[in-house]
Design an enzyme around this catalytic site. Structure first.
Site, PDB file in Angstrom:
ATOM      1  N   SER A 140      65.702  18.468  39.334  1.00 52.95           N
ATOM      2  CA  SER A 140      65.574  17.054  38.946  1.00 52.95           C
ATOM      3  C   SER A 140      66.538  16.764  37.801  1.00 52.95           C
ATOM      4  O   SER A 140      66.926  17.677  37.052  1.00 52.95           O
ATOM      5  CB  SER A 140      64.151  16.775  38.465  1.00 52.95           C
ATOM      6  OG  SER A 140      64.050  15.473  37.913  1.00 52.95           O
ATOM      7  N   TYR A 153      56.635  18.190  32.405  1.00 56.11           N
ATOM      8  CA  TYR A 153      57.341  18.058  33.689  1.00 56.11           C
ATOM      9  C   TYR A 153      58.811  18.449  33.503  1.00 56.11           C
ATOM     10  O   TYR A 153      59.363  19.227  34.297  1.00 56.11           O
ATOM     11  CB  TYR A 153      57.218  16.636  34.242  1.00 56.11           C
ATOM     12  CG  TYR A 153      58.007  16.457  35.518  1.00 56.11           C
ATOM     13  CD1 TYR A 153      57.619  17.102  36.695  1.00 56.11           C
ATOM     14  CD2 TYR A 153      59.167  15.677  35.545  1.00 56.11           C
ATOM     15  CE1 TYR A 153      58.365  16.962  37.867  1.00 56.11           C
ATOM     16  CE2 TYR A 153      59.911  15.531  36.711  1.00 56.11           C
ATOM     17  CZ  TYR A 153      59.500  16.177  37.876  1.00 56.11           C
ATOM     18  OH  TYR A 153      60.243  16.050  39.027  1.00 56.11           O
TER      19      TYR A 153
HETATM   20  P1  NDP Z   1      55.824  13.358  46.840  1.00 56.20           P
HETATM   21  O1  NDP Z   1      54.610  13.213  45.983  1.00 56.20           O
HETATM   22  O2  NDP Z   1      56.162  12.267  47.769  1.00 56.20           O
HETATM   23  O3  NDP Z   1      55.742  14.746  47.646  1.00 56.20           O
HETATM   24  C1  NDP Z   1      55.352  15.938  47.000  1.00 56.20           C
HETATM   25  C2  NDP Z   1      55.085  17.016  48.026  1.00 56.20           C
HETATM   26  O4  NDP Z   1      54.736  18.219  47.332  1.00 56.20           O
HETATM   27  C3  NDP Z   1      53.947  16.671  48.964  1.00 56.20           C
HETATM   28  O5  NDP Z   1      54.313  17.027  50.270  1.00 56.20           O
HETATM   29  C4  NDP Z   1      52.800  17.558  48.474  1.00 56.20           C
HETATM   30  O6  NDP Z   1      52.009  17.960  49.590  1.00 56.20           O
HETATM   31  C5  NDP Z   1      53.568  18.764  47.929  1.00 56.20           C
HETATM   32  N1  NDP Z   1      52.759  19.481  46.956  1.00 56.20           N
HETATM   33  C6  NDP Z   1      52.382  19.068  45.715  1.00 56.20           C
HETATM   34  N2  NDP Z   1      51.585  19.981  45.151  1.00 56.20           N
HETATM   35  C7  NDP Z   1      51.441  21.002  46.057  1.00 56.20           C
HETATM   36  C8  NDP Z   1      50.728  22.223  46.048  1.00 56.20           C
HETATM   37  N3  NDP Z   1      49.995  22.609  45.000  1.00 56.20           N
HETATM   38  N4  NDP Z   1      50.799  23.019  47.141  1.00 56.20           N
HETATM   39  C9  NDP Z   1      51.547  22.645  48.202  1.00 56.20           C
HETATM   40  N5  NDP Z   1      52.256  21.506  48.258  1.00 56.20           N
HETATM   41  C10 NDP Z   1      52.190  20.693  47.196  1.00 56.20           C
HETATM   42  O7  NDP Z   1      57.028  13.601  45.800  1.00 56.20           O
HETATM   43  P2  NDP Z   1      58.602  13.837  46.036  1.00 56.20           P
HETATM   44  O8  NDP Z   1      58.930  13.937  47.460  1.00 56.20           O
HETATM   45  O9  NDP Z   1      59.309  12.836  45.215  1.00 56.20           O
HETATM   46  O10 NDP Z   1      58.772  15.247  45.312  1.00 56.20           O
HETATM   47  C11 NDP Z   1      59.323  16.377  45.937  1.00 56.20           C
HETATM   48  C12 NDP Z   1      60.071  17.200  44.902  1.00 56.20           C
HETATM   49  O11 NDP Z   1      61.137  16.423  44.396  1.00 56.20           O
HETATM   50  C13 NDP Z   1      59.223  17.606  43.697  1.00 56.20           C
HETATM   51  O12 NDP Z   1      59.565  18.927  43.354  1.00 56.20           O
HETATM   52  C14 NDP Z   1      59.683  16.644  42.600  1.00 56.20           C
HETATM   53  O13 NDP Z   1      59.527  17.194  41.312  1.00 56.20           O
HETATM   54  C15 NDP Z   1      61.144  16.493  42.980  1.00 56.20           C
HETATM   55  N6  NDP Z   1      61.813  15.316  42.456  1.00 56.20           N
HETATM   56  C16 NDP Z   1      61.309  14.053  42.680  1.00 56.20           C
HETATM   57  C17 NDP Z   1      61.963  12.958  42.171  1.00 56.20           C
HETATM   58  C18 NDP Z   1      61.430  11.567  42.314  1.00 56.20           C
HETATM   59  O14 NDP Z   1      61.844  10.677  41.536  1.00 56.20           O
HETATM   60  N7  NDP Z   1      60.563  11.304  43.305  1.00 56.20           N
HETATM   61  C19 NDP Z   1      63.225  13.103  41.424  1.00 56.20           C
HETATM   62  C20 NDP Z   1      63.660  14.462  41.256  1.00 56.20           C
HETATM   63  C21 NDP Z   1      62.980  15.511  41.776  1.00 56.20           C
HETATM   64  P3  NDP Z   1      50.416  18.009  49.604  1.00 56.20           P
HETATM   65  O15 NDP Z   1      49.918  17.020  48.604  1.00 56.20           O
HETATM   66  O16 NDP Z   1      50.056  17.682  51.024  1.00 56.20           O
HETATM   67  O17 NDP Z   1      50.109  19.423  49.259  1.00 56.20           O
HETATM   68  C1  8X3 Z   2      61.572  12.930  38.912  1.00 57.70           C
HETATM   69  C2  8X3 Z   2      62.451  11.933  38.251  1.00 57.70           C
HETATM   70  O1  8X3 Z   2      62.882  10.652  36.090  1.00 57.70           O
HETATM   71  O2  8X3 Z   2      60.626  10.622  36.961  1.00 57.70           O
HETATM   72  O3  8X3 Z   2      62.023  14.225  38.718  1.00 57.70           O
HETATM   73  O4  8X3 Z   2      61.501  12.614  35.935  1.00 57.70           O
HETATM   74  S1  8X3 Z   2      61.828  11.458  36.743  1.00 57.70           S
END
Ligand code: NDP
Ligand code: 8X3
Length: 253
Positions: A140, A153
């Site tokens: 991220s 985070y």
């Molecule tokens: P979402 O909340 O849309 O998706 C998160 C996914 O992670 C879900 O499929 C969830 O599945 C899974 N997950 C969470 N906790 C667990 C767990 N304990 N065990 C198994 N699976 C888990 O978020 P994003 O798609 O945005 O996030 C995906 C990745 O991208 C993360 O690592 C996030 O930090 C990163 N990211 C996101 C950004 C953003 O702005 N959205 C920016 C930069 C990075 P379920 O709940 O079914 O287990």
């Molecule tokens: C997720 C993006 O800016 O909310 O990694 O941390 S931010």
């Protein structure tokens, strides 16, 4: 020969978008997440639309024994795994450390850091045996900067950044590629989870500008995975056009 990708966190957001992108391009998939029903619906959709094979595994990446058991039970037909996409992750809360909830800290550290390590440890030995494979870690912008209320985070994503660089060294001799993909603001379920179901607060994060969308990240993941064997994309860092830093986002009034 079919190529097989294992995607963690495929029930929503970036992981789900990666599943669509790789399926459209003929990869067979192992999809994981805790919400089994969502995995089943997605798997059936991709099988029908793209004619690919999909295996689903429902478990919590924080549970080390469950991770080991799930990976051990991957059927022969889905081995060897060519690509591991360590995507599962979350943020919880946006308070200063002084007001933070230690349970939230535990969940973030256990999921984003330890879960990623457990998955890697379970999947990579077979890649090493094959002398080929690729690990893509979803980092991220929060792994490069810190921002108000981002504390734990951000620390977990800084750890992901360090682990990507460390894994690239550790797996070098075996020819395993390691890529770090670091997005800025992406509109997914991320902020709804962070604000514990408060949809208004979550919507406010993306109000007044066009953020990245999950398929934008899937494009980068797929591109990194599609390079020739001798090319390793180390790092991809992307933001929406309206974002310069974690705290500087150009919003229309
Ligand atoms: P979402 O909340 O849309 O998706 C998160 C996914 O992670 C879900 O499929 C969830 O599945 C899974 N997950 C969470 N906790 C667990 C767990 N304990 N065990 C198994 N699976 C888990 O978020 P994003 O798609 O945005 O996030 C995906 C990745 O991208 C993360 O690592 C996030 O930090 C990163 N990211 C996101 C950004 C953003 O702005 N959205 C920016 C930069 C990075 P379920 O709940 O079914 O287990
Ligand atoms: C997720 C993006 O800016 O909310 O990694 O941390 S931010």
């Amino acid at each position: 020969m079919s190529r097989i990708a294992l995607i963690t966190g495929a029930t929503a957001g970036i992981g789900e978008a990666c599943a669509h992108k790789f399926a459209e391009n003929g990869w067979d998939l192992i999809l994981t997440g805790r919400r089994a029903e969502r995995l089943d619906v997605l798997a059936e959709f991709l099988r029908t639309r793209d004619g690919i094979r999909v295996h689903t595994l429902s478990f919590d990446v924080r549970d080390r024994a469950a991770v080991q058991a799930a990976v051990a039970e991957i059927p022969e037909a889905f081995r060897p795994v060519h690509l591991l996409i360590n995507n599962a992750g979350l943020a919880l809360g946006k308070s200063g450390v002084q007001d933070g909830d230690p349970d939230d800290w535990d969940t973030m550290i256990d999921t984003n850091v330890k879960g990623l390590l457990y998955m890697t440890k379970a999947v990579v030995p077979e890649m090493i045996g094959q002398k080929q494979g690729h690990v893509i870690n979803i980092g991220s912008l929060a792994g490069r900067e810190v921002y108000p209320g981002g504390n734990v985070y951000c620390a977990t994503k800084h750890a992901v950044e360090a682990l990507s660089r460390a894994m690239r060294i550790d797996f070098l001799e075996a020819g395993i590629k390691v890529t770090s993909i670091s997005p800025g603001l992406v509109e997914t379920e991320f902020s709804v989870v962070r604000f514990k179901g408060d949809q208004n607060k979550a919507d406010g994060v993306y109000f007044g500008f066009e953020p990245l969308y999950a398929p934008d990240i899937a494009e980068s993941v797929f591109w990194a995975a599609s390079q020739p064997a001798h090319v390793c994309i180390n790092d991809i860092f992307l933001t929406c056009t309206a974002q310069a830093t974690s705290t500087i986002v150009h919003k229309e009034a």
